[in-house]
Motif scaffolding. Structure first.
Motif, PDB file in Angstrom:
ATOM      1  N   LEU A 197     -42.571  -4.457   0.318  1.00  0.00           N
ATOM      2  CA  LEU A 197     -42.342  -3.204  -0.411  1.00  0.00           C
ATOM      3  C   LEU A 197     -43.278  -2.087   0.039  1.00  0.00           C
ATOM      4  CD1 LEU A 197     -41.923  -4.483  -4.089  1.00  0.00           C
ATOM      5  CD2 LEU A 197     -40.136  -3.798  -2.495  1.00  0.00           C
ATOM      6  N   LYS A 198     -44.194  -2.385   0.913  1.00  0.00           N
ATOM      7  CA  LYS A 198     -45.196  -1.397   1.308  1.00  0.00           C
ATOM      8  C   LYS A 198     -44.534  -0.135   1.869  1.00  0.00           C
ATOM      9  CE  LYS A 198     -49.364  -0.780   4.105  1.00  0.00           C
ATOM     10  NZ  LYS A 198     -50.322  -1.423   5.052  1.00  0.00           N
ATOM     11  N   GLY A 199     -44.925   1.003   1.295  1.00  0.00           N
ATOM     12  CA  GLY A 199     -44.440   2.291   1.768  1.00  0.00           C
ATOM     13  C   GLY A 199     -43.082   2.695   1.243  1.00  0.00           C
ATOM     14  N   GLU A 200     -42.446   1.857   0.414  1.00  0.00           N
ATOM     15  CA  GLU A 200     -41.117   2.181  -0.108  1.00  0.00           C
ATOM     16  C   GLU A 200     -41.178   3.420  -1.012  1.00  0.00           C
ATOM     17  OE1 GLU A 200     -37.910   1.006  -0.033  1.00  0.00           O
ATOM     18  OE2 GLU A 200     -38.402  -0.335   1.631  1.00  0.00           O
ATOM     19  N   ASN A 201     -40.129   4.249  -0.948  1.00  0.00           N
ATOM     20  CA  ASN A 201     -40.016   5.355  -1.887  1.00  0.00           C
ATOM     21  C   ASN A 201     -39.771   4.815  -3.286  1.00  0.00           C
ATOM     22  OD1 ASN A 201     -40.340   7.468  -0.044  1.00  0.00           O
ATOM     23  ND2 ASN A 201     -38.180   7.379   0.550  1.00  0.00           N
ATOM     24  N   SER A 202     -40.243   5.559  -4.292  1.00  0.00           N
ATOM     25  CA  SER A 202     -40.089   5.095  -5.662  1.00  0.00           C
ATOM     26  C   SER A 202     -39.705   6.250  -6.584  1.00  0.00           C
ATOM     27  CB  SER A 202     -41.390   4.451  -6.166  1.00  0.00           C
ATOM     28  OG  SER A 202     -42.424   5.408  -6.245  1.00  0.00           O
ATOM     29  N   VAL A 203     -39.125   5.873  -7.707  1.00  0.00           N
ATOM     30  CA  VAL A 203     -38.819   6.828  -8.769  1.00  0.00           C
ATOM     31  C   VAL A 203     -39.501   6.321 -10.035  1.00  0.00           C
ATOM     32  CG1 VAL A 203     -36.619   7.458  -7.737  1.00  0.00           C
ATOM     33  CG2 VAL A 203     -36.691   5.634  -9.419  1.00  0.00           C
ATOM     34  N   SER A 204     -39.745   7.229 -10.977  1.00  0.00           N
ATOM     35  CA  SER A 204     -40.468   6.794 -12.166  1.00  0.00           C
ATOM     36  C   SER A 204     -40.208   7.738 -13.327  1.00  0.00           C
ATOM     37  CB  SER A 204     -41.973   6.709 -11.877  1.00  0.00           C
ATOM     38  OG  SER A 204     -42.637   6.000 -12.918  1.00  0.00           O
ATOM     39  N   PHE A 205     -40.888   7.446 -14.433  1.00  0.00           N
ATOM     40  CA  PHE A 205     -40.755   8.234 -15.651  1.00  0.00           C
ATOM     41  C   PHE A 205     -41.766   9.372 -15.645  1.00  0.00           C
ATOM     42  CE2 PHE A 205     -39.088   4.078 -16.640  1.00  0.00           C
ATOM     43  CZ  PHE A 205     -37.979   4.350 -17.428  1.00  0.00           C
ATOM     44  N   VAL A 250     -37.028   2.699  -5.311  1.00  0.00           N
ATOM     45  CA  VAL A 250     -37.161   1.578  -6.236  1.00  0.00           C
ATOM     46  C   VAL A 250     -37.899   2.095  -7.465  1.00  0.00           C
ATOM     47  CG1 VAL A 250     -37.207  -0.065  -4.329  1.00  0.00           C
ATOM     48  CG2 VAL A 250     -39.357   0.763  -5.298  1.00  0.00           C
ATOM     49  N   GLY A 251     -37.763   1.391  -8.588  1.00  0.00           N
ATOM     50  CA  GLY A 251     -38.424   1.865  -9.796  1.00  0.00           C
ATOM     51  C   GLY A 251     -38.530   0.786 -10.846  1.00  0.00           C
ATOM     52  N   ALA A 252     -39.371   1.059 -11.829  1.00  0.00           N
ATOM     53  CA  ALA A 252     -39.608   0.099 -12.907  1.00  0.00           C
ATOM     54  C   ALA A 252     -38.722   0.408 -14.102  1.00  0.00           C
ATOM     55  CB  ALA A 252     -41.080   0.134 -13.320  1.00  0.00           C
ATOM     56  N   LEU A 253     -38.186  -0.649 -14.699  1.00  0.00           N
ATOM     57  CA  LEU A 253     -37.375  -0.547 -15.905  1.00  0.00           C
ATOM     58  C   LEU A 253     -37.742  -1.690 -16.852  1.00  0.00           C
ATOM     59  CD1 LEU A 253     -33.842   0.131 -14.359  1.00  0.00           C
ATOM     60  CD2 LEU A 253     -35.257   1.791 -15.582  1.00  0.00           C
ATOM     61  N   PRO A 254     -37.488  -1.527 -18.165  1.00  0.00           N
ATOM     62  CA  PRO A 254     -37.713  -2.651 -19.068  1.00  0.00           C
ATOM     63  C   PRO A 254     -36.814  -3.827 -18.675  1.00  0.00           C
ATOM     64  CG  PRO A 254     -37.438  -0.610 -20.299  1.00  0.00           C
ATOM     65  CD  PRO A 254     -37.071  -0.303 -18.880  1.00  0.00           C
ATOM     66  N   VAL A 255     -37.378  -5.005 -18.597  1.00  0.00           N
ATOM     67  CA  VAL A 255     -36.652  -6.175 -18.105  1.00  0.00           C
ATOM     68  C   VAL A 255     -35.426  -6.472 -18.969  1.00  0.00           C
ATOM     69  CG1 VAL A 255     -36.814  -8.658 -17.687  1.00  0.00           C
ATOM     70  CG2 VAL A 255     -38.722  -7.159 -17.048  1.00  0.00           C
ATOM     71  N   HIS A 256     -35.580  -6.394 -20.296  1.00  0.00           N
ATOM     72  CA  HIS A 256     -34.452  -6.753 -21.160  1.00  0.00           C
ATOM     73  C   HIS A 256     -33.345  -5.708 -21.114  1.00  0.00           C
ATOM     74  CE1 HIS A 256     -36.402  -3.932 -23.853  1.00  0.00           C
ATOM     75  NE2 HIS A 256     -35.454  -4.067 -24.753  1.00  0.00           N
ATOM     76  N   VAL A 257     -33.680  -4.470 -20.734  1.00  0.00           N
ATOM     77  CA  VAL A 257     -32.666  -3.429 -20.594  1.00  0.00           C
ATOM     78  C   VAL A 257     -31.948  -3.561 -19.252  1.00  0.00           C
ATOM     79  CG1 VAL A 257     -32.278  -0.937 -20.442  1.00  0.00           C
ATOM     80  CG2 VAL A 257     -33.914  -1.846 -22.109  1.00  0.00           C
ATOM     81  N   ALA A 258     -32.706  -3.886 -18.209  1.00  0.00           N
ATOM     82  CA  ALA A 258     -32.134  -3.975 -16.862  1.00  0.00           C
ATOM     83  C   ALA A 258     -31.324  -5.247 -16.641  1.00  0.00           C
ATOM     84  CB  ALA A 258     -33.256  -3.895 -15.821  1.00  0.00           C
ATOM     85  N   SER A 259     -31.492  -6.254 -17.496  1.00  0.00           N
ATOM     86  CA  SER A 259     -30.865  -7.557 -17.245  1.00  0.00           C
ATOM     87  C   SER A 259     -29.337  -7.463 -17.153  1.00  0.00           C
ATOM     88  CB  SER A 259     -31.261  -8.550 -18.350  1.00  0.00           C
ATOM     89  OG  SER A 259     -30.828  -8.093 -19.622  1.00  0.00           O
ATOM     90  N   ARG A 260     -28.726  -6.577 -17.950  1.00  0.00           N
ATOM     91  CA  ARG A 260     -27.269  -6.446 -17.891  1.00  0.00           C
ATOM     92  C   ARG A 260     -26.827  -5.897 -16.534  1.00  0.00           C
ATOM     93  NH1 ARG A 260     -25.728  -3.804 -23.818  1.00  0.00           N
ATOM     94  NH2 ARG A 260     -26.523  -5.519 -25.100  1.00  0.00           N
ATOM     95  N   ASP A 261     -27.575  -4.943 -16.000  1.00  0.00           N
ATOM     96  CA  ASP A 261     -27.229  -4.385 -14.691  1.00  0.00           C
ATOM     97  C   ASP A 261     -27.483  -5.385 -13.576  1.00  0.00           C
ATOM     98  OD1 ASP A 261     -26.246  -1.881 -15.409  1.00  0.00           O
ATOM     99  OD2 ASP A 261     -28.234  -1.012 -15.543  1.00  0.00           O
ATOM    100  N   VAL A 262     -28.477  -6.251 -13.755  1.00  0.00           N
ATOM    101  CA  VAL A 262     -28.712  -7.313 -12.768  1.00  0.00           C
ATOM    102  C   VAL A 262     -27.507  -8.256 -12.758  1.00  0.00           C
ATOM    103  CG1 VAL A 262     -30.146  -9.304 -12.183  1.00  0.00           C
ATOM    104  CG2 VAL A 262     -31.224  -7.170 -12.920  1.00  0.00           C
ATOM    105  N   ASP A 263     -27.043  -8.632 -13.942  1.00  0.00           N
ATOM    106  CA  ASP A 263     -25.870  -9.516 -14.040  1.00  0.00           C
ATOM    107  C   ASP A 263     -24.617  -8.854 -13.476  1.00  0.00           C
ATOM    108  OD1 ASP A 263     -27.476 -11.401 -15.247  1.00  0.00           O
ATOM    109  OD2 ASP A 263     -26.881 -10.868 -17.292  1.00  0.00           O
TER     110      ASP A 263
END
Length: 317
Positions: A197-205, A250-263
């Protein structure tokens, strides 16, 4: 003839106070005009009429600058107090009724997902069918601001520091993890090493970038050695998600919120997979608010949930 102080309430056009509040909240005459759907000269004229009535200047009108005078600050605070009192009149009048009714105004940060909160709301609504609701979404700082101004029954939001004017307790706790979208080179890949992941672009809150309540996500991005320059920000969780899915970063999201999109094949979890940062989502009220019966009962039900359910059970996932 009555003294000026006695005549003032009868001579004042109270609508001018509402317009003045909106000018201050929108931080300018033009934005206030857009908000109210009128022209900028109409707002300017209303402000001048109010200044003439009160006999003082309320706004510093230097070009490119919007600021309140000392008198303007004082009047704005008084307007907020009056607005809070008036907004509670319908609910307070309901006290005369034998059954619980009234309106509940909830303001919360975007994408609050809590099965515990939903359960309390379901039970409360089933037992009190005459209660009405309004739920609005705002940044966490604005949620706290509305509660300080007594403009909402309760708030649900992030908090970095205690607020002496408000009562706040963790409603639930959520873990954050990094994700990429379906067009990313690491999507679908297993056993990803952190170094990839080194150097990857990211988005955030926005609250992370501005050292707000989600500052802990900055530590997560640093741990993954992502590009220190954030490529996209938003105060709204669905829009952060949109940027991740679109491949902006790439970015961080709450795990329980993102789980539906992962599925659903829209998001893919990235390392680190352990030691994930945790954020508390707070239930916040204003102790000085005079609550209607419906507000009191719902607030008590949520407080009971917090008192009787261990935080471990209110930690997702």
């Amino acid at each position: 003839m009555q003294p000026y102080e006695q005549r003032f309430p009868w001579n004042l056009d109270w609508n001018l106070l509402r317009t003045f509040m909106i000018v201050v909240d929108q931080k300018g005459l033009t934005r206030a005009a857009d908000y109210l759907g009128v022209t900028q000269p109409t707002i300017s004229s209303a402000l001048k009429r109010l200044e003439t009535t009160v006999g003082v200047s309320l706004v510093d009108r230097r070009p490119g600058n919007f600021a309140l005078t000392e008198s303007g600050e004082l009047l704005y605070q008084e307007c907020n107090t009056m607005f809070g009192v008036v907004s509670q009149i319908p609910g307070l009048l309901n006290k005369a009724k034998h059954h619980i009714s009234g309106h509940i105004n909830i303001v919360m940060t975007s994408h609050v997902v809590s099965e515990h909160l939903d359960s309390v709301l379901h039970d409360f609504n089933s037992e009190n069918p005459d209660v009405t609701y309004s739920i609005s979404i705002a940044e966490s700082s604005e949620v706290l601001n509305r509660l300080r101004q007594n403009r909402a029954t309760m708030g649900i939001c992030l908090m970095r520091d205690p607020d002496p004017m408000l009562s706040a307790r963790p409603l639930y706790r959520e873990r954050f993890a990094l994700y990429c979208g379906p067009r990313h080179r690491l999507f679908g890949k297993t056993q990803i090493k952190l170094a990839e992941l080194k150097g990857e672009n990211s988005v955030s809150f926005q609250t992370e970038v501005e050292s707000g309540p989600l500052f802990l996500l900055a530590q997560l991005r640093e741990r993954a050695l992502l590009n220190p320059v954030v490529k996209g920000i938003s105060a709204n969780l669905p829009e952060v998600r949109r940027m991740i899915v679109a491949g902006i970063g790439v970015g961080a999201l709450p795990v329980h919120v993102a789980s539906r999109d992962v599925d659903a094949g829209l998001l893919w979890p990235l390392p680190p997979y352990s030691g994930l940062p945790v954020a508390d989502i707070h239930f916040v009220t204003n102790p000085r608010r005079s609550m209607n019966p419906a507000e009191r009962v719902l607030v008590a039900a949520i407080e009971k949930l917090i008192e009787t359910t261990p935080i471990a059970e209110r930690t997702y996932p």
